[in-house]
Design a protein around this motif. Structure first.
Motif, PDB file in Angstrom:
ATOM      1  N   TYR A  71       0.834  -1.194   0.000  1.00  0.00           N
ATOM      2  CA  TYR A  71       0.000   0.000   0.000  1.00  0.00           C
ATOM      3  C   TYR A  71       0.870   1.245   0.000  1.00  0.00           C
ATOM      4  N   THR A  72       0.287   2.322  -0.499  1.00  0.00           N
ATOM      5  CA  THR A  72       0.952   3.616  -0.537  1.00  0.00           C
ATOM      6  C   THR A  72       0.015   4.664   0.021  1.00  0.00           C
ATOM      7  N   ARG A  73       0.437   5.327   1.061  1.00  0.00           N
ATOM      8  CA  ARG A  73      -0.315   6.462   1.599  1.00  0.00           C
ATOM      9  C   ARG A  73       0.265   7.707   0.957  1.00  0.00           C
ATOM     10  N   ARG A  74      -0.415   8.178  -0.071  1.00  0.00           N
ATOM     11  CA  ARG A  74       0.103   9.295  -0.861  1.00  0.00           C
ATOM     12  C   ARG A  74      -0.050  10.628  -0.116  1.00  0.00           C
ATOM     13  N   THR A  75       0.897  11.518  -0.353  1.00  0.00           N
ATOM     14  CA  THR A  75       0.832  12.862   0.215  1.00  0.00           C
ATOM     15  C   THR A  75       0.166  13.785  -0.793  1.00  0.00           C
ATOM     16  N   PRO A  76      -0.975  14.349  -0.468  1.00  0.00           N
ATOM     17  CA  PRO A  76      -1.661  15.225  -1.428  1.00  0.00           C
ATOM     18  C   PRO A  76      -0.760  16.345  -1.928  1.00  0.00           C
ATOM     19  N   GLY A  77      -0.732  16.530  -3.247  1.00  0.00           N
ATOM     20  CA  GLY A  77       0.041  17.610  -3.842  1.00  0.00           C
ATOM     21  C   GLY A  77       1.490  17.281  -4.094  1.00  0.00           C
ATOM     22  N   VAL A  78       1.979  16.122  -3.627  1.00  0.00           N
ATOM     23  CA  VAL A  78       3.380  15.740  -3.827  1.00  0.00           C
ATOM     24  C   VAL A  78       3.450  14.690  -4.923  1.00  0.00           C
ATOM     25  N   ARG A  79       4.180  14.962  -6.001  1.00  0.00           N
ATOM     26  CA  ARG A  79       4.264  14.055  -7.139  1.00  0.00           C
ATOM     27  C   ARG A  79       5.691  13.563  -7.346  1.00  0.00           C
ATOM     28  N   ASN A  80       6.572  13.801  -6.378  1.00  0.00           N
ATOM     29  CA  ASN A  80       7.964  13.404  -6.501  1.00  0.00           C
ATOM     30  C   ASN A  80       8.094  11.888  -6.509  1.00  0.00           C
ATOM     31  N   GLN A  81       8.823  11.327  -7.496  1.00  0.00           N
ATOM     32  CA  GLN A  81       8.923   9.877  -7.636  1.00  0.00           C
ATOM     33  C   GLN A  81       9.665   9.236  -6.470  1.00  0.00           C
ATOM     34  N   THR A  82      10.729   9.913  -5.979  1.00  0.00           N
ATOM     35  CA  THR A  82      11.466   9.366  -4.842  1.00  0.00           C
ATOM     36  C   THR A  82      10.565   9.258  -3.626  1.00  0.00           C
ATOM     37  N   SER A  83       9.775  10.277  -3.386  1.00  0.00           N
ATOM     38  CA  SER A  83       8.835  10.249  -2.271  1.00  0.00           C
ATOM     39  C   SER A  83       7.840   9.113  -2.431  1.00  0.00           C
ATOM     40  N   TYR A  84       7.396   8.881  -3.653  1.00  0.00           N
ATOM     41  CA  TYR A  84       6.439   7.806  -3.908  1.00  0.00           C
ATOM     42  C   TYR A  84       7.056   6.446  -3.572  1.00  0.00           C
ATOM     43  N   GLU A  85       8.273   6.199  -4.031  1.00  0.00           N
ATOM     44  CA  GLU A  85       8.928   4.919  -3.759  1.00  0.00           C
ATOM     45  C   GLU A  85       9.119   4.701  -2.267  1.00  0.00           C
ATOM     46  N   ASP A  86       9.479   5.754  -1.553  1.00  0.00           N
ATOM     47  CA  ASP A  86       9.698   5.636  -0.114  1.00  0.00           C
ATOM     48  C   ASP A  86       8.406   5.303   0.638  1.00  0.00           C
ATOM     49  N   ASN A  87       7.280   5.687   0.056  1.00  0.00           N
ATOM     50  CA  ASN A  87       5.997   5.490   0.728  1.00  0.00           C
ATOM     51  C   ASN A  87       5.359   4.131   0.439  1.00  0.00           C
ATOM     52  N   ILE A  88       5.933   3.362  -0.468  1.00  0.00           N
ATOM     53  CA  ILE A  88       5.376   2.043  -0.769  1.00  0.00           C
ATOM     54  C   ILE A  88       5.749   1.078   0.356  1.00  0.00           C
ATOM     55  N   LYS A  89       4.742   0.475   0.972  1.00  0.00           N
ATOM     56  CA  LYS A  89       4.979  -0.434   2.090  1.00  0.00           C
ATOM     57  C   LYS A  89       4.403  -1.813   1.784  1.00  0.00           C
ATOM     58  N   LYS A  90       5.183  -2.827   2.065  1.00  0.00           N
ATOM     59  CA  LYS A  90       4.699  -4.199   1.911  1.00  0.00           C
ATOM     60  C   LYS A  90       3.829  -4.565   3.106  1.00  0.00           C
ATOM     61  N   ILE A  91       2.664  -5.140   2.834  1.00  0.00           N
ATOM     62  CA  ILE A  91       1.777  -5.578   3.907  1.00  0.00           C
ATOM     63  C   ILE A  91       2.026  -7.047   4.228  1.00  0.00           C
ATOM     64  N   VAL A  92       1.841  -7.927   3.226  1.00  0.00           N
ATOM     65  CA  VAL A  92       1.926  -9.361   3.475  1.00  0.00           C
ATOM     66  C   VAL A  92       2.007 -10.096   2.146  1.00  0.00           C
ATOM     67  N   ASP A  93       2.565 -11.297   2.151  1.00  0.00           N
ATOM     68  CA  ASP A  93       2.571 -12.137   0.948  1.00  0.00           C
ATOM     69  C   ASP A  93       1.856 -13.445   1.230  1.00  0.00           C
ATOM     70  N   PHE A  94       1.473 -14.151   0.192  1.00  0.00           N
ATOM     71  CA  PHE A  94       0.783 -15.437   0.339  1.00  0.00           C
ATOM     72  C   PHE A  94       0.963 -16.252  -0.932  1.00  0.00           C
ATOM     73  N   SER A  95       0.854 -17.568  -0.803  1.00  0.00           N
ATOM     74  CA  SER A  95       1.052 -18.453  -1.958  1.00  0.00           C
ATOM     75  C   SER A  95       0.029 -19.583  -2.019  1.00  0.00           C
ATOM     76  N   THR A  96      -0.932 -19.602  -1.092  1.00  0.00           N
ATOM     77  CA  THR A  96      -1.966 -20.640  -1.076  1.00  0.00           C
ATOM     78  C   THR A  96      -3.345 -19.991  -0.963  1.00  0.00           C
ATOM     79  N   VAL A  97      -4.372 -20.779  -1.287  1.00  0.00           N
ATOM     80  CA  VAL A  97      -5.749 -20.295  -1.134  1.00  0.00           C
ATOM     81  C   VAL A  97      -6.011 -19.930   0.324  1.00  0.00           C
ATOM     82  N   GLU A  98      -5.595 -20.809   1.223  1.00  0.00           N
ATOM     83  CA  GLU A  98      -5.820 -20.563   2.645  1.00  0.00           C
ATOM     84  C   GLU A  98      -5.080 -19.312   3.115  1.00  0.00           C
TER      85      GLU A  98
END
Length: 240
Positions: A71-98
């Motif tokens: 997920y990315t919690r974007r900062t309104p009005g900020v379009r800087n690519q570096t800022s965008y990359e820094d704001n990308i956060k991994k939540i969780v991964d999965f590989s099965t239906v369960e």
């Protein structure tokens, strides 16, 4: 693949997971928190077979691909690519239906997320960035929704993606739900924007699986165009 039969059991086992996730995205009761191309493909195939055998031995149902929620919690009005990359956060991964249902049942519903926020679901090894090696030659189909219905269409898209139900699935990188002030936007990213047959087949498959009303218009934009104008959803190239 039909995931419905797994959902109830996953909801009953919400407290069995562990990990750390950003509070904005995860329910408060949760604890979730080239080399040579041929060699790379062979290694991925071997890893898939090993994972599949391990999951089957454990009585689980392996997915064709391993996925990651970001997920990315974007900062309104900020379009800087570096800022965008820094704001990308991994939540969780999965590989099965369960594993999918355990994760998904803990995620906050789109209607409860702050504005603006991006929720991403991508295959493992692909970051939700235009510049990622899997994305840089591709693009995305875009669909705009009223906020009252976006959650339902997002869930249908997630199930189709995780269940490998969309045509040209090997060409799909992931999907994004962009939560904005006046609308929410779904996009499906693919690897090759120049493969017109795959691009148009993906459009038709999305329409079919989401059962989109005829009034909904889909737009396509290559990622290299997004890089040039620093925009995800403006100046789209195709409509259909």
């Amino acid at each position: 693949m039909d995931f419905t039969s797994e959902k109830k059991e996953a909801e009953n086992n919400k407290n069995t997971t562990n990990g750390n996730n950003p509070q904005e995205i995860v329910d408060s009761s949760s604890q979730l928190s080239v080399a040579d191309g041929n060699n790379s493909i062979s290694k991925e195939a071997d890893e898939f077979r090993e994972r599949q055998a391990r999951d089957l031995k454990a009585g689980l149902h392996p997915l064709k691909s391993k996925f990651v929620f970001w997920y990315t919690r974007r900062t309104p009005g900020v379009r800087n690519q570096t800022s965008y990359e820094d704001n990308i956060k991994k939540i969780v991964d999965f590989s099965t239906v369960e594993g999918f249902w355990v994760c998904y049942c803990h995620l906050a519903r789109p209607s409860s997320l702050p504005i603006p926020t991006d929720l991403h679901l991508f295959k493992e090894g692909i970051r939700p960035l235009w510049e990622d090696s899997a994305n840089c030659n591709g693009g995305k189909w875009i669909i705009r929704f009223k906020k009252v219905v976006s959650g339902r269409f997002w869930e249908d898209l997630v199930l189709a993606l995780v269940g490998d139900q969309l045509d040209y699935g090997e060409n799909i990188c992931g999907a994004v739900l962009s939560i904005r002030f006046n609308e929410d936007i779904l996009s499906v990213w693919n690897r090759n924007a120049s493969d017109n047959q795959a691009v148009m087949a993906l459009r038709d498959s999305i329409k079919r699986h989401l059962k989109l009303p005829h009034s909904y218009v889909m737009e396509y934009k290559p990622h290299n165009a997004s890089l040039r104008d620093n925009s995800s959803y403006r100046n789209t190239w195709l409509r259909g």
